[in-house]
Design an enzyme around this catalytic site. Structure first.
Site, PDB file in Angstrom:
ATOM      1  N   ALA A  89       0.870  -1.324  -0.053  1.00 31.68           N
ATOM      2  CA  ALA A  89      -0.013   0.116  -0.003  1.00 31.68           C
ATOM      3  C   ALA A  89       1.115   1.392   0.135  1.00 31.68           C
ATOM      4  O   ALA A  89       2.120   1.142   0.245  1.00 31.68           O
ATOM      5  CB  ALA A  89      -0.982   0.034   1.272  1.00 31.68           C
ATOM      6  N   TYR A 101      -6.002   8.485   2.485  1.00 28.03           N
ATOM      7  CA  TYR A 101      -5.483   7.149   2.922  1.00 28.03           C
ATOM      8  C   TYR A 101      -6.559   6.197   3.654  1.00 28.03           C
ATOM      9  O   TYR A 101      -6.614   4.968   3.334  1.00 28.03           O
ATOM     10  CB  TYR A 101      -4.305   7.406   3.927  1.00 28.03           C
ATOM     11  CG  TYR A 101      -3.794   6.138   4.545  1.00 28.03           C
ATOM     12  CD1 TYR A 101      -3.154   4.995   3.775  1.00 28.03           C
ATOM     13  CD2 TYR A 101      -3.805   5.977   5.837  1.00 28.03           C
ATOM     14  CE1 TYR A 101      -2.881   3.793   4.475  1.00 28.03           C
ATOM     15  CE2 TYR A 101      -3.519   4.797   6.446  1.00 28.03           C
ATOM     16  CZ  TYR A 101      -3.113   3.828   5.686  1.00 28.03           C
ATOM     17  OH  TYR A 101      -2.381   2.610   6.392  1.00 28.03           O
ATOM     18  N   ARG A 132      -0.438  17.868  12.230  1.00 29.22           N
ATOM     19  CA  ARG A 132      -0.532  17.985  10.632  1.00 29.22           C
ATOM     20  C   ARG A 132      -2.071  17.505  10.361  1.00 29.22           C
ATOM     21  O   ARG A 132      -2.639  16.851  10.908  1.00 29.22           O
ATOM     22  CB  ARG A 132       0.371  16.915   9.999  1.00 29.22           C
ATOM     23  CG  ARG A 132       2.044  17.491  10.271  1.00 29.22           C
ATOM     24  CD  ARG A 132       2.812  16.221   9.988  1.00 29.22           C
ATOM     25  NE  ARG A 132       2.637  15.123  10.826  1.00 29.22           N
ATOM     26  CZ  ARG A 132       3.674  13.951  10.733  1.00 29.22           C
ATOM     27  NH1 ARG A 132       4.653  13.704  10.070  1.00 29.22           N
ATOM     28  NH2 ARG A 132       3.372  13.111  11.703  1.00 29.22           N
TER      29      ARG A 132
HETATM   30  P1  NAD Z   1       5.706  -0.167   4.276  1.00 25.41           P
HETATM   31  O1  NAD Z   1       5.899   1.060   3.333  1.00 25.41           O
HETATM   32  O2  NAD Z   1       6.989  -0.706   4.908  1.00 25.41           O
HETATM   33  O3  NAD Z   1       5.283  -1.581   3.340  1.00 25.41           O
HETATM   34  C1  NAD Z   1       4.151  -1.303   2.319  1.00 25.41           C
HETATM   35  C2  NAD Z   1       5.100  -2.178   1.085  1.00 25.41           C
HETATM   36  O4  NAD Z   1       4.350  -1.993  -0.082  1.00 25.41           O
HETATM   37  C3  NAD Z   1       6.486  -1.687   0.819  1.00 25.41           C
HETATM   38  O5  NAD Z   1       7.371  -2.772   0.505  1.00 25.41           O
HETATM   39  C4  NAD Z   1       6.064  -1.022  -0.729  1.00 25.41           C
HETATM   40  O6  NAD Z   1       7.317  -1.034  -1.286  1.00 25.41           O
HETATM   41  C5  NAD Z   1       4.909  -1.830  -1.084  1.00 25.41           C
HETATM   42  N1  NAD Z   1       4.063  -1.163  -2.276  1.00 25.41           N
HETATM   43  C6  NAD Z   1       3.827  -0.109  -2.160  1.00 25.41           C
HETATM   44  N2  NAD Z   1       3.057   0.279  -3.441  1.00 25.41           N
HETATM   45  C7  NAD Z   1       3.315  -0.737  -3.905  1.00 25.41           C
HETATM   46  C8  NAD Z   1       2.522  -1.246  -5.277  1.00 25.41           C
HETATM   47  N3  NAD Z   1       2.041  -0.100  -6.076  1.00 25.41           N
HETATM   48  N4  NAD Z   1       2.865  -2.430  -5.667  1.00 25.41           N
HETATM   49  C9  NAD Z   1       3.395  -3.346  -4.960  1.00 25.41           C
HETATM   50  N5  NAD Z   1       4.016  -2.965  -3.862  1.00 25.41           N
HETATM   51  C10 NAD Z   1       3.922  -1.695  -3.393  1.00 25.41           C
HETATM   52  O7  NAD Z   1       4.676  -0.012   5.365  1.00 25.41           O
HETATM   53  P2  NAD Z   1       3.878  -1.059   6.460  1.00 25.41           P
HETATM   54  O8  NAD Z   1       4.220   0.030   7.651  1.00 25.41           O
HETATM   55  O9  NAD Z   1       5.082  -2.254   6.659  1.00 25.41           O
HETATM   56  O10 NAD Z   1       2.541  -1.250   6.244  1.00 25.41           O
HETATM   57  C11 NAD Z   1       2.131  -2.535   5.606  1.00 25.41           C
HETATM   58  C12 NAD Z   1       0.575  -2.348   5.577  1.00 25.41           C
HETATM   59  O11 NAD Z   1      -0.097  -2.310   6.738  1.00 25.41           O
HETATM   60  C13 NAD Z   1       0.033  -1.268   4.785  1.00 25.41           C
HETATM   61  O12 NAD Z   1      -0.956  -1.806   3.983  1.00 25.41           O
HETATM   62  C14 NAD Z   1      -0.593  -0.310   5.709  1.00 25.41           C
HETATM   63  O13 NAD Z   1      -1.491   0.570   5.174  1.00 25.41           O
HETATM   64  C15 NAD Z   1      -1.001  -1.084   6.839  1.00 25.41           C
HETATM   65  N6  NAD Z   1      -0.838  -0.432   8.036  1.00 25.41           N
HETATM   66  C16 NAD Z   1       0.489  -0.024   8.543  1.00 25.41           C
HETATM   67  C17 NAD Z   1       0.328   0.527  10.201  1.00 25.41           C
HETATM   68  C18 NAD Z   1       1.461   0.948  10.679  1.00 25.41           C
HETATM   69  O14 NAD Z   1       1.675   1.421  11.930  1.00 25.41           O
HETATM   70  N7  NAD Z   1       2.769   0.591  10.163  1.00 25.41           N
HETATM   71  C19 NAD Z   1      -0.795   0.582  10.456  1.00 25.41           C
HETATM   72  C20 NAD Z   1      -2.101   0.456   9.891  1.00 25.41           C
HETATM   73  C21 NAD Z   1      -2.095  -0.172   8.711  1.00 25.41           C
END
Ligand code: NAD
Length: 309
Positions: free
Chosen positions: A75, A143, A267
Site C-alpha cells: 500500500a 489514505y 498535521r
Molecule cells: P511499508 O511502506 O513498509 O510497506 C508497504 C510495502 O508495499 C512496501 O514494501 C512498498 O514497497 C510496497 N508497495 C507500495 N506500493 C506498491 C505497489 N503499487 N505495488 C507493489 N508493492 C507496493 O509499510 P508498513 O508499515 O509495513 O505497512 C504495511 C501495511 O500495513 C500497509 O497496507 C499499511 O497501510 C498497513 N498499516 C500499517 C500500519 C503501521 O502502523 N505501520 C498501521 C495500519 C495499517
C-alpha cells in the site's frame, strides 16, 4: 500452504513472510520496492518486483505460483502524501487491491487477508477510546478512505467469488525494520534521530495519543489468520492510548538521549486520539497483545543500535 504476500519487502509484511517460512509455508512476495527493501525479503521466498496496479504482470505471477492464500499488505500508507496527492494512494490501495481480488477469483484462492487501519478509518471521533469495530467509520484522509473502499471491495469480491476474507484494522505498529524516513513510525523516527543526537519534532503539544502494537504481535495475528477468522473485520491493538510525549520519553531513555523535543502544529488529517478495542480479536482468532510498550521499544532500539533494525 502456498501463500502470496504483497508488500513483503516492507516493514510489517517482511516479518510475516519470515514467520510463514519458519512454519514451512511456500511464500511468494510481490513488491515494487517503492518504500520496501530487497534486503528485507527472506531468501527462501520467491520474490517478484511488480506493481499491484499492473493486472497483466500479476496474472503471470498467479499463473506460475498458484497461491491458495493472499496476504495483502502492499500500500501507499502515508497520510500527508494522500492529502497532497490522493490519486496514487487511491490507485494502489483501491485498484491494486481490486486486481488481487479479481485474480483471487480467477485462481480460486481460499482466503484473502488484508491490512487495514484502525486509526485513519474511524476518524477523529468524538468517541470514547478504546473503540470497537462497530464504531462508525469516518475516514480523516484519502489514505483512510482508500482503506475503507478496499475493505468494501474485498467483501464484495469474496462474497461473489467464493473465498473467505479476514480484515485486520491495525493500531500503530512499531518494531525493527520500520523505515525512519516515513512519516508515521514515530519510534523508528525518534530512535534514528536520537541515535545521531538530533532532537526530534513532535507535531502538536505532545498529548496526541496512539495505540502502539509491537510487530511480533501483528505477525502472530497473521499466523493465526491462516486457520481462523472467516469473513470478518477485527481490530488489532493494545487498547491503550499513549501520548507522543511518553513515546519521546521512553525512546529517550532507551537511547540515553538527553535533549528535548521541538513542537510544531498538528498535521492535517491526523487523528488526535485513538486506541483500539481488540476483544473481538481474542474471541475470533484467540489473539491478545503480549509485548508491553516499554519492552517493545527497548528491543527495537537495541536492534537499531546493533545495526539490524
Ligand atoms: P511499508 O511502506 O513498509 O510497506 C508497504 C510495502 O508495499 C512496501 O514494501 C512498498 O514497497 C510496497 N508497495 C507500495 N506500493 C506498491 C505497489 N503499487 N505495488 C507493489 N508493492 C507496493 O509499510 P508498513 O508499515 O509495513 O505497512 C504495511 C501495511 O500495513 C500497509 O497496507 C499499511 O497501510 C498497513 N498499516 C500499517 C500500519 C503501521 O502502523 N505501520 C498501521 C495500519 C495499517
Amino acid at each position: 500452504m502456498n501463500i502470496l504476500v504483497t508488500g513483503g519487502a516492507g516493514f510489517i509484511a517482511s516479518h510475516i513472510v519470515d514467520a510463514y517460512i519458519k512454519k514451512g509455508h511456500k511464500v511468494t512476495v510481490i513488491d515494487n520496492l517503492a518504500t520496501g527493501f530487497r534486503k528485507n525479503v527472506n531468501k527462501e521466498a520467491k520474490f517478484y518486483k511488480a506493481d499491484i496496479r499492473d493486472l497483466e504482470a500479476l496474472r503471470k505471477i498467479f499463473k506460475k505460483e498458484q497461491p491458495r492464500i493472499i496476504n495483502h499488505h502492499a500500500a501507499i500508507a502515508v497520510v500527508t502524501e494522500s492529502i497532497k496527492n490522493p490519486i496514487p494512494t487511491l490507485e494502489v490501495n483501491v485498484l491494486g487491491t481490486t486486481n488481487l481480488l479479481l485474480l483471487g477469483g480467477e485462481y480460486n484462492i481460499k482466503k484473502f487477508i488484508f491490512a487495514s487501519t484502525g486509526g485513519a478509518i474511524y476518524g477523529t471521533g468524538p468517541f470514547n477510546a478504546p473503540v470497537p469495530e462497530t464504531t462508525k467509520t469516518n475516514p480523516s484522509s484519502p489514505y483512510g478512505l482508500s482503506k475503507l473502499l478496499a475493505e468494501k471491495t474485498i467483501k464484495y469480491y469474496a462474497n461473489n467469488n467464493n473465498f473467505d476474507y479476514l480484515i485486520f484494522r491495525y493500531a500503530n505498529v512499531y518494531g525493527p525494520r520500520q523505515n525512519p524516513k516515513g512519516e508515521a513510525g514515530v519510534v523508528a523516527i525518534f530512535g534514528a534521530l536520537m541515535k545521531k543526537n538530533v532532537s526530534p519534532t513532535i507535531f502538536g503539544d505532545g498529548k496526541k495519543t496512539r495505540d502502539y502494537v509491537y510487530v511480533e504481535d501483528i505477525v502472530r495475528a497473521n499466523t493465526l489468520a491462516l486457520a481462523k477468522g472467516k469473513d470478518t473485520t477485527i481490530n488489532i491493538g493494545c487498547g491503550e492510548e499513549t501520548e507522543d510525549q511518553k513515546i519521546f520519553n521512553t525512546v529517550a531513555k532507551a537511547t540515553k538521549f538527553k535533549g528535548i523535543p521541538s513542537y510544531l502544529p498538528h498535521r492535517n488529517g491526523e487523528v488526535l486520539r485513538i486506541a483500539l478495542d481488540a476483544k473481538k480479536a481474542n474471541n475470533t482468532i484467540g489473539w491478545k497483545p503480549t509485548v508491553k510498550l516499554q519492552n517493545g521499544i527497548t528491543k527495537t532500539i537495541q536492534l537499531l543500535y546493533a545495526g539490524s533494525a
